[in-house]
Scaffold this motif. Structure first.
Motif, mmCIF file in Angstrom:
data_model
loop_
_atom_site.group_PDB
_atom_site.id
_atom_site.type_symbol
_atom_site.label_atom_id
_atom_site.label_comp_id
_atom_site.label_asym_id
_atom_site.label_seq_id
_atom_site.Cartn_x
_atom_site.Cartn_y
_atom_site.Cartn_z
ATOM 1 N N TRP A 1 -0.964 14.849 3.822
ATOM 2 C CA TRP A 1 0.114 13.979 4.286
ATOM 3 C C TRP A 1 -0.360 12.988 5.332
ATOM 4 O O TRP A 1 0.228 11.916 5.488
ATOM 5 C CB TRP A 1 1.275 14.811 4.838
ATOM 6 C CG TRP A 1 0.968 15.597 6.071
ATOM 7 C CD1 TRP A 1 0.483 16.861 6.135
ATOM 8 C CD2 TRP A 1 1.129 15.166 7.421
ATOM 9 N NE1 TRP A 1 0.321 17.246 7.427
ATOM 10 C CE2 TRP A 1 0.702 16.220 8.241
ATOM 11 C CE3 TRP A 1 1.587 13.986 8.008
ATOM 12 C CZ2 TRP A 1 0.726 16.143 9.628
ATOM 13 C CZ3 TRP A 1 1.612 13.917 9.388
ATOM 14 C CH2 TRP A 1 1.177 14.982 10.175
ATOM 15 N N LEU A 2 -1.412 13.323 6.091
ATOM 16 C CA LEU A 2 -1.765 12.481 7.239
ATOM 17 C C LEU A 2 -2.270 11.091 6.835
ATOM 18 O O LEU A 2 -1.809 10.099 7.408
ATOM 19 C CB LEU A 2 -2.756 13.200 8.149
ATOM 20 C CG LEU A 2 -2.993 12.494 9.477
ATOM 21 C CD1 LEU A 2 -1.716 12.370 10.268
ATOM 22 C CD2 LEU A 2 -4.013 13.239 10.314
ATOM 23 N N PRO A 3 -3.207 10.956 5.855
ATOM 24 C CA PRO A 3 -3.595 9.586 5.479
ATOM 25 C C PRO A 3 -2.394 8.762 5.011
ATOM 26 O O PRO A 3 -2.277 7.584 5.346
ATOM 27 C CB PRO A 3 -4.609 9.817 4.361
ATOM 28 C CG PRO A 3 -5.168 11.166 4.634
ATOM 29 C CD PRO A 3 -4.032 11.968 5.190
ATOM 30 N N ASP A 4 -1.481 9.390 4.267
ATOM 31 C CA ASP A 4 -0.299 8.650 3.815
ATOM 32 C C ASP A 4 0.597 8.256 4.977
ATOM 33 O O ASP A 4 1.325 7.258 4.907
ATOM 34 C CB ASP A 4 0.515 9.491 2.820
ATOM 35 C CG ASP A 4 -0.201 9.628 1.493
ATOM 36 O OD1 ASP A 4 -1.194 8.909 1.292
ATOM 37 O OD2 ASP A 4 0.222 10.457 0.668
ATOM 38 N N ALA A 5 0.535 9.068 6.044
ATOM 39 C CA ALA A 5 1.409 8.806 7.191
ATOM 40 C C ALA A 5 1.083 7.486 7.861
ATOM 41 O O ALA A 5 1.854 7.000 8.697
ATOM 42 C CB ALA A 5 1.295 9.938 8.202
ATOM 43 N N MET A 6 -0.044 6.878 7.485
ATOM 44 C CA MET A 6 -0.419 5.600 8.091
ATOM 45 C C MET A 6 0.508 4.461 7.669
ATOM 46 O O MET A 6 0.352 3.335 8.110
ATOM 47 C CB MET A 6 -1.863 5.259 7.719
ATOM 48 C CG MET A 6 -2.850 6.247 8.276
ATOM 49 S SD MET A 6 -2.809 6.340 10.073
ATOM 50 C CE MET A 6 -2.430 8.046 10.359
ATOM 51 N N GLU A 7 1.472 4.770 6.793
ATOM 52 C CA GLU A 7 2.470 3.761 6.429
ATOM 53 C C GLU A 7 3.372 3.417 7.607
ATOM 54 O O GLU A 7 4.037 2.388 7.615
ATOM 55 C CB GLU A 7 3.330 4.267 5.272
ATOM 56 C CG GLU A 7 2.627 4.318 3.942
ATOM 57 C CD GLU A 7 2.328 2.936 3.415
ATOM 58 O OE1 GLU A 7 3.051 2.002 3.782
ATOM 59 O OE2 GLU A 7 1.358 2.792 2.657
ATOM 60 N N GLY A 8 3.424 4.283 8.589
ATOM 61 C CA GLY A 8 4.275 4.039 9.752
ATOM 62 C C GLY A 8 3.679 2.956 10.636
ATOM 63 O O GLY A 8 2.546 2.526 10.443
ATOM 64 N N PRO A 9 4.469 2.482 11.613
ATOM 65 C CA PRO A 9 3.940 1.505 12.565
ATOM 66 C C PRO A 9 2.713 2.073 13.282
ATOM 67 O O PRO A 9 2.645 3.279 13.546
ATOM 68 C CB PRO A 9 5.099 1.294 13.547
ATOM 69 C CG PRO A 9 6.313 1.736 12.811
ATOM 70 C CD PRO A 9 5.868 2.798 11.860
ATOM 71 N N THR A 10 1.752 1.228 13.590
ATOM 72 C CA THR A 10 0.478 1.716 14.136
ATOM 73 C C THR A 10 0.616 2.447 15.465
ATOM 74 O O THR A 10 -0.060 3.456 15.673
ATOM 75 C CB THR A 10 -0.504 0.542 14.251
ATOM 76 O OG1 THR A 10 -0.611 -0.057 12.972
ATOM 77 C CG2 THR A 10 -1.860 1.025 14.675
#
Lengths: 101, 625
Positions: free
Chosen positions: B239-248
């Protein structure tokens, strides 16, 4: 010498059958109504007969109940028939068939 | 004094959440920003005052706010615990959190939903500080789920983008898998101890749990399952790499500096329990080491700047688990702290790049940005060197401490850690080179410029912390300052079976090795990605790396596809069996009604005849009987 009980019962059955046939075949509501009364009184007759045969008062007691109830029922029944006549201007029960499925 | 401050620390951001959440639209952007940063800053000040109060002494003061759950034999107080460990964590969380809040003011300046953003961010801070200050597992679980919720909300912050919405759901579902284990662990702790108070667990674990017993192992592994999910370790890392969709800034705060390290904190907090199960400790250390090298390898070929940092985070949190798994709790928290500094710095620098280039993160379309963004490039370089483990930056000290502790327990863990360190140096130099060096690729960076002061200042404060943070634990042969501060907590639950440090020569040899590996990694990466004189094909490995060892594909094949098939089968069953049964019954009754309506003629004589027939039947029945 009193008439034997089987005659009474035969008369009762005859009256009941007459009333029953009347209910089934006549079209006038008033006649049907009178036929019902006939059946009621046929039953009354058998009650009285059995009361005498058995020497018990219960049958006669029941007859009084039936008479009272029949009197009340006549009042309501006639009122309904009058009402039907007012709205349809006929008392032919074959015309009153709103409940047909 | 201490109770008031301890309550204020999580309560202030919570108040900020209420204010921004309820009246964010009416207050205006400026007011929301001031409230959000102000409450977190105030929480940091409260934590600093707490630090002043509990320093030195091995203070452990549980604070019961009120009896929260009272049902039969189960009694749970809403209990906070203030001790050196929780204060140190609260300082890191609120301090880094404050800097990232300030950075967000600039980063999100043009976003219309800034009120919602800061409301979520403040709620996250409140939940995270609840985890840190919790006095028992149940209170910790509130924060544990709270940060999970905020993580979901913030990953899917731009919910109109399907990828972001999907990533949020993925994060929620995958971490929930671990949370089930965590919850079962809490129940088991209740069953064993009758309470989940940390002080009781710490004091009683040695007596109640048999060393190496099945109960201890089950409890430790269940709790560890929660940590695996929350901290994105193998096999729940997806889930963590995908979580990069959030604001930086969210990636910096939640998915690098604080939330993903909650698992490490939880294990240190409950080290008394974990120490009763050497098997569980070995599992933790192994999972950490394998995750460290696996994620570092995945980062080698990742084309997206933020996803490189995400894999880097997974890898570095792996180091932390390696540390706590070998019983080096102080070292784990030390690395947690220094990682919070330099990884937040790297993410903020990446955020500055995105801010300058309108959200571009694909490194194949970046390049040569050092000329346009010199300050950002310098800040990123500091963070990268710290990550690679170059002295005197903080990452060197904390990583080295972990590696030398690991060497004394299991040399193979040390070997894996050193190999991962080499890969770390390579991938971060690659990321730096592809982003900031070489020729400019896109034409869109003409107008690119360094960020405004509101973003620049937090970044440079983090540069400073990254540079001097090593002083917190600078030591090769004796516990460093942070470790000494934490000692009353980290030894309360029994001594870790950590062998005493070897001779200084051995220590220096270990330091020298990891330095050589880091320098070698940087040199190799320099030749490969800057000079481009060295060409190393990964050969058959390349495909494996590019697909992150096919773990996600394996999940897709082994879990997602069967789940989809099951859903489809269930849907089919629903229409063809259940719906069919329901409509079939209704239709049958309707048909029966149709058939029976012929009986209702409406003629009185027919009804009378029915009565007669019925009466005759009864008569026949009686007579024949």
């Amino acid at each position: 010498m009193a008439v034997p009980a089987p005659y009474h019962l035969a008369l009762s059955a005859l009256l009941f059958t007459l009333g029953m046939v009347g209910v089934l075949v006549r079209r006038s509501a008033l006649i049907v109504f009178m036929s019902i009364e006939l059946m009621l009184n046929a039953v009354n007759l058998s009650f009285v007969t059995f009361a005498r045969v058995r020497g018990s008062i219960d049958g006669q007691l029941l007859v009084f109940f039936i008479l009272v109830v029949a009197a009340a029922e006549v009042v309501i029944g006639l009122a309904i028939i009058v009402d039907i006549f007012r709205s349809r201007e006929t008392v032919d029960i074959d015309e009153a068939n709103l409940l047909r499925g | 004094m201490i109770p008031t401050l301890a309550v204020l620390v999580p309560l202030l951001p919570l108040a900020g959440w209420v204010a921004s959440g309820l009246w964010g639209g009416r207050l205006g952007r400026q007011a929301v920003a001031v409230i959000a940063c102000g409450t977190v800053g105030a929480a940091f000040l409260a934590a600093a005052l707490l630090f002043w109060q509990v320093r030195g002494a091995g203070d452990r003061s549980p604070i019961d706010l009120y009896q929260w759950i009272g049902a039969g034999g189960v009694r749970v107080a809403f209990r906070l615990l203030v001790d050196p460990l929780s204060v140190a964590m609260a300082l890191v969380v609120s301090g880094v959190g404050f800097l990232i809040h300030v950075f967000s003011v600039g980063y999100m300046a043009k976003d219309p939903a800034i009120g919602r953003y800061f409301a979520y961010l403040n709620l996250f801070m409140a939940a995270m500080l609840t985890i840190v200050l919790a006095g028992n597992l149940v209170v910790m679980f509130i924060g544990w789920e709270g940060v999970g919720l905020c993580s979901y909300l913030l990953i899917a912050f731009w919910f109109t983008r399907p990828a972001a919405a999907r990533a949020g759901v993925t994060a929620l579902l995958v971490t929930r898998l671990g949370d089930v284990g965590f919850l079962l662990g809490i129940f088991l702790a209740f069953g064993i101890f009758g309470t989940t108070d940390f002080s009781v667990l710490t004091a009683e674990a040695g007596r109640t749990l048999a060393l190496g017993g099945g109960t201890a192992t089950a409890l430790a592994l269940l709790l560890f399952a929660g940590a695996v999910g929350k901290s994105a370790q193998l096999p729940l890392h997806i889930w963590l790499p995908d979580a990069m969709e959030g604001p930086t800034p969210v990636s910096a705060l939640i998915h690098a500096a604080t939330m993903v390290t909650a698992g490490v904190y939880m294990i240190v907090r409950l080290h008394a329990v974990f120490l009763r199960s050497p098997l569980a400790m070995d599992v933790i250390a192994s999972v950490g080491a394998i995750t460290a090298i696996f994620a570092a390898a995945s980062a080698l070929v990742e084309p997206d700047l933020k996803r490189v940092l995400a894999y880097s985070t997974i890898s570095q949190v792996g180091y932390m688990f390696l540390a706590v798994g070998v019983g080096a709790f102080g070292a784990g928290i030390f690395h947690l702290t220094s990682h919070a500094f330099f990884k937040a710095l790297l993410f903020l620098a990446a955020g500055s790049v995105m801010h300058a280039l309108g959200g571009e993160t694909d490194m194949r379309r970046l390049g040569g940005l050092a000329r346009r963004l010199p300050r950002t490039a310098a800040a990123f370089a500091v963070g990268a060197l710290a990550l690679a483990g170059i002295p005197p930056l903080s990452g060197f000290f904390s990583k080295d401490l972990i590696l030398s502790d690991a060497f004394r327990v299991h040399p193979w863990l040390w070997a894996v850690g050193v190999a991962a360190a080499g890969l770390t140096a390579i991938y971060i130099v690659r990321a730096f080179a592809m982003t900031f060096l070489g020729a400019s690729v896109g034409g869109g960076d003409r107008m690119a410029h360094d960020p405004p002061p509101v973003m620049d200042t937090p970044m440079w404060i983090l540069v400073g912390l990254t540079a001097v943070g090593g002083a917190l634990g600078w030591s090769f042969t004796h516990p460093g300052a942070l470790e000494r501060y934490l000692l009353p907590v980290t030894t309360a639950g029994g001594k870790a079976p950590l062998p005493i440090p070897g001779p200084p020569a051995e220590e220096w040899a270990l330091v020298g090795t990891s330095l050589l590996v880091a320098a070698g990694g940087i040199a190799v990466a320099w030749l490969m990605y800057v000079r481009r004189t060295l060409r190393v094909g990964f050969g058959p490995l390349a495909g494996l790396l590019r697909h992150q060892f096919y773990i996600e594909d394996a999940y897709a094949a082994a879990i997602v596809a069967p789940a989809r098939a099951m859903a489809r089968a269930a849907a089919a069953t629903d229409t063809s069996v259940i719906d069919a049964a329901v409509t079939g019954i209704a239709r049958g009754i309707g048909r029966a009604g149709q058939a029976l309506r012929g009986l209702e003629t409406g003629y009185l004589r027919h009804y009378a005849a029915f009565v007669l027939i019925g009466a005759l039947l009864i008569l026949v029945f009686w007579v024949m009987r």
